[in-house]
Design a protein around this motif. Sequence first.
Motif, PDB file in Angstrom:
ATOM      1  N   HIS A  51      31.945   1.193  59.895  1.00  0.00           N
ATOM      2  CA  HIS A  51      32.162   2.642  59.990  1.00  0.00           C
ATOM      3  C   HIS A  51      32.327   3.116  61.433  1.00  0.00           C
ATOM      4  O   HIS A  51      32.034   4.289  61.721  1.00  0.00           O
ATOM      5  CB  HIS A  51      30.994   3.374  59.328  1.00  0.00           C
ATOM      6  CG  HIS A  51      30.866   3.111  57.858  1.00  0.00           C
ATOM      7  ND1 HIS A  51      31.846   3.457  56.953  1.00  0.00           N
ATOM      8  CD2 HIS A  51      29.883   2.510  57.139  1.00  0.00           C
ATOM      9  CE1 HIS A  51      31.481   3.093  55.744  1.00  0.00           C
ATOM     10  NE2 HIS A  51      30.294   2.512  55.816  1.00  0.00           N
ATOM     11  N   ALA A 107      30.397  18.420  50.986  1.00  0.00           N
ATOM     12  CA  ALA A 107      30.840  17.088  50.564  1.00  0.00           C
ATOM     13  C   ALA A 107      31.166  16.213  51.768  1.00  0.00           C
ATOM     14  O   ALA A 107      30.936  14.998  51.749  1.00  0.00           O
ATOM     15  CB  ALA A 107      32.058  17.210  49.652  1.00  0.00           C
ATOM     16  N   THR A 108      31.687  16.831  52.813  1.00  0.00           N
ATOM     17  CA  THR A 108      32.027  16.068  54.014  1.00  0.00           C
ATOM     18  C   THR A 108      30.782  15.468  54.655  1.00  0.00           C
ATOM     19  O   THR A 108      30.709  14.271  54.941  1.00  0.00           O
ATOM     20  CB  THR A 108      32.748  16.979  55.029  1.00  0.00           C
ATOM     21  OG1 THR A 108      33.966  17.448  54.461  1.00  0.00           O
ATOM     22  CG2 THR A 108      33.040  16.232  56.320  1.00  0.00           C
ATOM     23  N   LYS A 159      27.761  15.125  53.376  1.00  0.00           N
ATOM     24  CA  LYS A 159      27.032  14.238  52.472  1.00  0.00           C
ATOM     25  C   LYS A 159      27.653  12.845  52.441  1.00  0.00           C
ATOM     26  O   LYS A 159      26.937  11.830  52.429  1.00  0.00           O
ATOM     27  CB  LYS A 159      27.009  14.833  51.074  1.00  0.00           C
ATOM     28  CG  LYS A 159      26.192  14.024  50.070  1.00  0.00           C
ATOM     29  CD  LYS A 159      26.187  14.671  48.701  1.00  0.00           C
ATOM     30  CE  LYS A 159      25.392  13.832  47.697  1.00  0.00           C
ATOM     31  NZ  LYS A 159      25.420  14.440  46.344  1.00  0.00           N
ATOM     32  N   SER A 160      28.974  12.762  52.438  1.00  0.00           N
ATOM     33  CA  SER A 160      29.636  11.451  52.390  1.00  0.00           C
ATOM     34  C   SER A 160      29.326  10.629  53.637  1.00  0.00           C
ATOM     35  O   SER A 160      29.116   9.411  53.560  1.00  0.00           O
ATOM     36  CB  SER A 160      31.148  11.615  52.237  1.00  0.00           C
ATOM     37  OG  SER A 160      31.728  12.216  53.389  1.00  0.00           O
ATOM     38  N   ARG A 211      38.329  16.649  58.979  1.00  0.00           N
ATOM     39  CA  ARG A 211      37.676  17.193  57.788  1.00  0.00           C
ATOM     40  C   ARG A 211      36.996  18.521  58.111  1.00  0.00           C
ATOM     41  O   ARG A 211      36.680  18.815  59.268  1.00  0.00           O
ATOM     42  CB  ARG A 211      36.635  16.200  57.260  1.00  0.00           C
ATOM     43  CG  ARG A 211      37.232  14.915  56.715  1.00  0.00           C
ATOM     44  CD  ARG A 211      37.951  15.164  55.403  1.00  0.00           C
ATOM     45  NE  ARG A 211      38.508  13.938  54.860  1.00  0.00           N
ATOM     46  CZ  ARG A 211      39.745  13.497  55.103  1.00  0.00           C
ATOM     47  NH1 ARG A 211      40.546  14.198  55.874  1.00  0.00           N
ATOM     48  NH2 ARG A 211      40.185  12.379  54.561  1.00  0.00           N
ATOM     49  N   GLU A 248      25.683   9.351  53.413  1.00  0.00           N
ATOM     50  CA  GLU A 248      25.558   8.226  52.490  1.00  0.00           C
ATOM     51  C   GLU A 248      26.073   6.938  53.115  1.00  0.00           C
ATOM     52  O   GLU A 248      25.514   5.860  52.896  1.00  0.00           O
ATOM     53  CB  GLU A 248      26.320   8.539  51.200  1.00  0.00           C
ATOM     54  CG  GLU A 248      25.660   9.617  50.351  1.00  0.00           C
ATOM     55  CD  GLU A 248      26.525  10.010  49.163  1.00  0.00           C
ATOM     56  OE1 GLU A 248      27.711   9.606  49.130  1.00  0.00           O
ATOM     57  OE2 GLU A 248      26.012  10.730  48.275  1.00  0.00           O
ATOM     58  N   ALA A 249      27.153   7.024  53.912  1.00  0.00           N
ATOM     59  CA  ALA A 249      27.712   5.823  54.533  1.00  0.00           C
ATOM     60  C   ALA A 249      26.797   5.290  55.636  1.00  0.00           C
ATOM     61  O   ALA A 249      26.624   4.078  55.796  1.00  0.00           O
ATOM     62  CB  ALA A 249      29.094   6.132  55.108  1.00  0.00           C
ATOM     63  N   ALA A 290      38.252  12.824  46.661  1.00  0.00           N
ATOM     64  CA  ALA A 290      36.878  13.359  46.710  1.00  0.00           C
ATOM     65  C   ALA A 290      36.464  13.800  48.096  1.00  0.00           C
ATOM     66  O   ALA A 290      35.320  13.665  48.495  1.00  0.00           O
ATOM     67  CB  ALA A 290      35.879  12.320  46.177  1.00  0.00           C
ATOM     68  N   ALA A 291      37.406  14.337  48.861  1.00  0.00           N
ATOM     69  CA  ALA A 291      37.077  14.752  50.222  1.00  0.00           C
ATOM     70  C   ALA A 291      36.449  16.135  50.268  1.00  0.00           C
ATOM     71  O   ALA A 291      35.757  16.469  51.214  1.00  0.00           O
ATOM     72  CB  ALA A 291      38.342  14.724  51.085  1.00  0.00           C
ATOM     73  N   THR A 350      36.174  11.820  60.743  1.00  0.00           N
ATOM     74  CA  THR A 350      35.678  12.923  59.931  1.00  0.00           C
ATOM     75  C   THR A 350      35.626  14.214  60.735  1.00  0.00           C
ATOM     76  O   THR A 350      36.035  15.282  60.261  1.00  0.00           O
ATOM     77  CB  THR A 350      34.277  12.589  59.391  1.00  0.00           C
ATOM     78  OG1 THR A 350      34.342  11.365  58.641  1.00  0.00           O
ATOM     79  CG2 THR A 350      33.768  13.705  58.496  1.00  0.00           C
TER      80      THR A 350
END
Length: 817
Positions: free
Chosen positions: A505, A522-523, A525-526, A516, A529-530, A740-741, A512
């Motif tokens: 990553h 959602a941005t 949170k993703s 983004r 999670e990564a 899912a962005a 991002t």
Amino acid sequence: MTSTGTRTEAEDSGPSGYAAARLRLLQEGTRPGPPRRTALAGLTDDWLTGLFTAGAEGMRGVSLVAVGGYGRGELSPRSDLDLLLLHDGGDCAGVAALADRLWYPVWDLGLALDHSVRTPAEARRTAGEDLKVQLGLLDARHLAGDLGLTAGLRTSILADWRNQAPKRLPELQELCAERAERQGELQYLLEPDLKEARGGLRDATALRAVAASWLADAPREGLADARRRLLDVRDALHLATGRATDRLSLQEQDQVAAELGLLDADTLLRQVYEAARVVSYASDVTWREVGRVLRSRAVRPRLRAMLGGSKPAAERSPLAEGVVEMDGEVVLARAARPDRDPVLPLRAAAAAAQAGLPLSLHAVRRLAAATRPLPAPWPAEAREQLVTLLGSGRPTVEVWEALEAEGLITRMLPDWERVRCRPQRNAVHIWTVDRHLIETAVRASELTRRVGRPDLLLVAALLHDIGKGWPGDHSVAGEIIARDVAGRIGFDRADVAVLATLVRHHLLLVDTATRRDLEDPATVKSVAEAVGSQGTLELLHALTESDALATGPAAWSSWRGSLVADLVKRVAAVLAGDAPQEPEAAAPTAEQERLAMEAFRTGGPVLALRAQTEPVDPDGDTVPDDPEPLGVELLIAVPDQPGVLPAVAGVLAMHRLTVRTAGLRALDLPDEVPGSVLLLNWRVAAEYGSLPQAARLRADLVRALDGSLDIAGRLAERDAAYPRRRGTVAPPARVAVAPAASRHATVIEVRAHDAPGLLHRIGHALEKAHVRVRSMHVSTLGANAVDAFYVTGTGGAPLPAEEAVSVARALEEALRP
């Protein structure tokens, strides 16, 4: 020296016979490389000898001498001829007539000629005044006439060079350094000059001159092969272009590679870089030795006088176990046993880098010849020494290059071979893959106080692009390699997992942050999670900055840094247990309300320009005294109507304004006022020059919205007025829907070649597709634009999947040349 079948024609003193034989030789495919250069030099020797013999009949005390590259017998297809007509001064009129008999036939054939007519005394005097002349005469070779005259000059020139070496060699070194500053390093350039760039043919010739001085000598292993490779590439370049050029331009690389029987242009560049690296390393070692010898000569007479004539012993200062400093270099201690100490190469390298000293050539070669391979996993000391080496800052580069020159790096890290000397065909990158990895470690060494695990940061910096030697996504391939390498060098399972995550990553934060909507939960949170943990986020933040700084000037700025820092802050909050809040429509500011009401009242656009600066400090401790400008905030309010986005983007392109970020939303007016106003909040920067006046922007925007301003035509006229340089054809644009962005909009990503009016064309295409742009995230990296558009349908909801794909395809079609 001349092949059968060409000698008879070459002996014809007329140009036609030589020209025909020369053409036939260059068209032969059976003798490339040194045999062809030797044959071409021999053919030229025979022709010039014939011209000389015919014109010098009955003359004495005159000779024809080849100097420079021709003197070395290294004639490429379009090389110029360096000739000296040497005479004893007895028959000046006859010598002048002979010169005409020699020079004019050469010019008649269109060959470049560097010529001079001198007596031996004049030649020596000119050489003493002009270093370049002296270097050319060091390679003087007799062609015809009085051999004794030529031999006498050669003897004198070599004697002068050796006697004057303490003065002339520093001049030569300075000349090489100035040239390197102008031309750059051959081993990293995408369009290198094979002759003038550092590590090129000029430097190889300079090493020959140093050897001729008897003061020092270059490392000979591999040097002759490297020089031959560069000459072979230059030969192929001359044949491919039909010109006397040393610049390996992008548009000629495929043809040159084919001429040499290589797979592709990348293979060609990699071979050029490998050769240049050998020459550059030999130059570093040689000039270091020259400096050591000259210092020794300056000090030794006084020391000998003080010590009664005995030779002083070199002082040796211990640096680490088995490693000492001697005479400004790091060498092995007398008691060192490389055959019994597999960690010694890393220990010596780390000690050298920490001390800011070079590793001696003898020490590196002894280590390469005698050291046994490290066991797997590595002992803890080996891993610690590697981290120490990587954390030593700028001196790491020179020490790493010394280890790599003797094959020690690929022996310790076999995966390094795939990225070694690998070119990066991206205008943003200024280094090859391997050098970029070391530069990233150098940058990371400055950020080690920002992280709890500096060892993981430094190793991640070394490995983050290791996957570029494999097909597919280099981050995915790199994660697999990083797991293997980290395990082999002795990290435990938890640390291996962190390193794998960092490599996988390493582009996540900057991609991002710049592409983004950070207000979208959602941005954030993703990303959380990564990343998985606060410690990994901290490391990834430092790695992101190190990677960007090591890439090139276009990859990092205070603006990008502020976006990444904002994202990191939001992700850290989520990792700490704070759920991201759903974004609420921000209330308009007083200025925005004023502009909106004025736009409604006038029925046309109104705007305001305001300079923006934002001090950015990664640690949050201090603020710079002189914060970097982040651009200019452009506020535009316009009554809601179609075509606003392409109109605004087109007007900005006409005024040469670059868009960094852009937002667009509908602003409802007070209840008593019907209708709505579109509010655009963009950050822009002048491409060059000063910003245009707001009144001029508004006037053009009014015309663009009412259709009286032909934006596309104006941009096309400007493009036609500045013809593009010939170069490689940019790959076609790619448009994709990001899955899912966002929960609030459909994200469409555009990757295209940056060009004036690109955003205008994109906006026009989206307008035709009847979608509404909620926000944009624009990023320009070198010649590449990577933009993300958050779009909705007319009702304000994300697009259905099939419609989103259809819009992406239509946009991609609209961006075709």
